[in-house]
Design an enzyme around this catalytic site. Sequence first.
Site: not given
Length: 216
Positions: A13, A161, A127, A88, A172
């Site tokens: 995203k 992160r 990531r 969300r 998540r």
Amino acid sequence: MRIVLVGPPGAGKGTQATRLAEKLRIPHISTGDLFRANISRQTELGKLAKSYMDAGNLVPDEVTIAMAKDRMEQSDAEGGFLLDGFPRNVSQAGALDELLQTEGIKLDAVLDLEAPEDEVVKRIAGRRVCRKDSAHVFHVTYSPPKQEGVCDVCGGELYQRDDDSESTVRTRLEVYHTQTEPIIDYYRAQGLVVTISAMGPVDEVTARALEALSGK
Ligand code: AMP
């Protein structure tokens, strides 16, 4: 255009939002980035948000909605915006509808990025994000930086992160399925949803997204 981007964590995203916002000349509004900016500035909002984010849970609606509203009311967002990570859940979607109604404006599209679960887990695990600019995103295997730990674009430090750890990712994903996915039906009822596959090279996904949005 006024666009909402939805998709599971790791669907790309942030990467797609940056590219699409640039092409469409609208601001990219990411509630996750706004929270992270508050965390690095050590604001009260940042301190509150961090505990929820680190656990992989949603930050309470009241503060999230106020923060998003504040950002959407800035002058650069008058002509349009691309929302990334907001709303969300259905209650945030309702709050956004109210806000838009008050302003006499409407959403043009909800772009739904689809990616299989095993793929998003792999993407998140590798990531690495630039500390100077979170739009600069790398992956240890899929798009490694030229020099390990250093951003190719600006030389900033690359880091993982806090909420990209394996255990947090599971929470998540679960939060996404139970709380965020229902907004897709909410917006489908309004005829706004376009679904595209988030698989394949970044450029191809961007082209697919622009094509899908051109019909809106
Ligand atoms: P993201 O950068 O979009 O993956 O968001 C990272 C984290 O920020 C999420 O896991 C949540 O803890 C928090 N967050 C971002 N956007 C929202 C939102 N709209 N509502 C509640 N929490 C959010």
